[in-house]
Design an enzyme around this catalytic site. Structure first.
Site, PDB file in Angstrom:
ATOM      1  CE  LYS A 101      -1.579  -7.809   1.429  1.00 13.70           C
ATOM      2  NZ  LYS A 101      -2.148  -8.975   0.732  1.00 13.70           N
ATOM      3  CD  GLN A 114      -5.549  -9.525  -0.668  1.00 14.03           C
ATOM      4  OE1 GLN A 114      -4.554  -8.807  -0.755  1.00 14.03           O
ATOM      5  NE2 GLN A 114      -5.689 -10.419   0.301  1.00 14.03           N
ATOM      6  CG  ASP A 172       1.361 -12.041  -2.802  1.00 16.39           C
ATOM      7  OD1 ASP A 172       1.753 -11.658  -1.678  1.00 16.39           O
ATOM      8  OD2 ASP A 172       0.352 -11.601  -3.365  1.00 16.39           O
TER       9      ASP A 172
END
Ligand code: NAP
Length: 284
Positions: free
Chosen positions: A52, A96, A119
């Site tokens: 990422k 994450q 997200d």
């Protein structure tokens, strides 16, 4: 033999578009900025975060690291999230997952500003998806939809089966397919006869996290099969949730692992971060 969908190539196209739009935002004085939060030392998470960050660099998004390999208590993590929420220089927060044991993912996600939740896991953003007016769509399901659209798969009226009902993949994907007028069934570990469902699927999307749980005889001839799974075998080999060789004999199209859904997820994260930045800066 099935057509193999090229997630890497489609993701590269998306990244190209995002890059041009990031340049345009920067020219207007806004540098899209992503805070990258990683707690603990999970090897797979470290790899995903690395990918990422590399994508951020490629498209011109600034990444700010908040890495805690030694771990972090929940109160401190919540304090960090609140600090990032308040920081006007940060447009997106990448937390994450999974978090190490002892940290409550739901509580930490709830603390995030929904506008910075790139997200799309915050209950507000998931609720908007359910309500049919999505704000930020979770990256992996968004990537699957982008791939299906790229290859011109007509979803209206299609029999779709999603294997897996997680908050981050299965459930949002099922809703996205439903919103496009597919007829959707969701399977999980208590589903009595998995194969009976998968054999009916014209579109089969698998996010079970079980290596090669779907084999050729479980797939309807000419189905389109999307393999979301990423599993590392003890041999070190990376495989999906779908047995590639047997399924590619029956399906009309199939995503590979690696090189299918994975690169699309990263590309969608970049798109979501750009969107968050332009919205917060009043450019969108
Ligand atoms: P998860 O939270 O573990 O959820 C797995 C889901 O699959 C659960 O709903 C579970 O049912 C169901 N399931 C497990 N085994 C099954 C079986 N034998 N038959 C039917 N259903 C079964 O996993 P996730 O986070 O959704 O991730 C799924 C997979 O996708 C993992 O391999 C993960 O690494 C991968 N992934 C890939 C990407 C990408 O970018 N390509 C992104 C995210 C995740 P229950 O609810 O009943 O337990």
């Amino acid at each position: 033999m099935a057509q193999v969908f090229d997630g890497k190539a489609v993701a590269a196209r998306v990244l190209g578009t995002v890059k041009a739009e990031v340049e345009a935002a920067r020219a207007r004085g806004v540098t899209p900025t992503l805070a990258v939060v990683l707690v603990g030392e999970d090897p797979a998470s470290k790899i995903y975060v690395g990918r990422k960050r590399a994508a951020c660099q490629e498209v011109g998004i600034a990444a700010r690291d908040h890495l805690y390999p030694q771990g972090l208590g929940e109160a401190d993590l919540l304090a960090l999230i609140r600090e990032l929420n308040a920081d006007r220089g940060v447009h997106g927060i990448l937390l994450q997952l999974p978090l190490p044991a002892g940290l409550d993912e739901g509580r930490v996600l709830d603390a995030m500003d929904p506008a910075k939740d790139v997200d799309g896991f915050h209950p507000y953003n998931l609720g908007r998806l359910l309500a049919g007016s999505p704000t930020v769509v979770p990256c992996t399901p968004a990537g699957v939809m982008e791939l299906l659209d790229h290859y011109g798969i007509e979803l209206k009226g299609m029999e779709a089966v999603v294997v897996g009902r997680s908050r981050i993949v299965g459930k949002p994907l099922a809703h996205l397919l439903l919103a496009r007028h597919a007829t959707v069934a969701i399977c999980h570990t208590r589903t009595r006869d998995l194969a009976a469902h998968t054999r009916r699927a014209e579109l089969l999307a698998v996010a079970a996290g079980r290596p090669q749980v779907i084999t050729g005889e479980m797939v309807r001839p000419d189905a389109v099969v999307i393999d979301v799974g990423i599993n590392r075998l003890s041999s070190g080999k990376l495989v999906g949730d779908v047995e590639f060789d047997s399924v590619s004999q029956r399906a009309s199209a199939l995503t590979p692992v690696p090189g299918g859904v994975g690169p699309m997820t990263v590309a969608m994260l970049m798109r979501n971060t750009l969107l968050a930045a332009t919205r917060q800066a009043g450019l969108a």
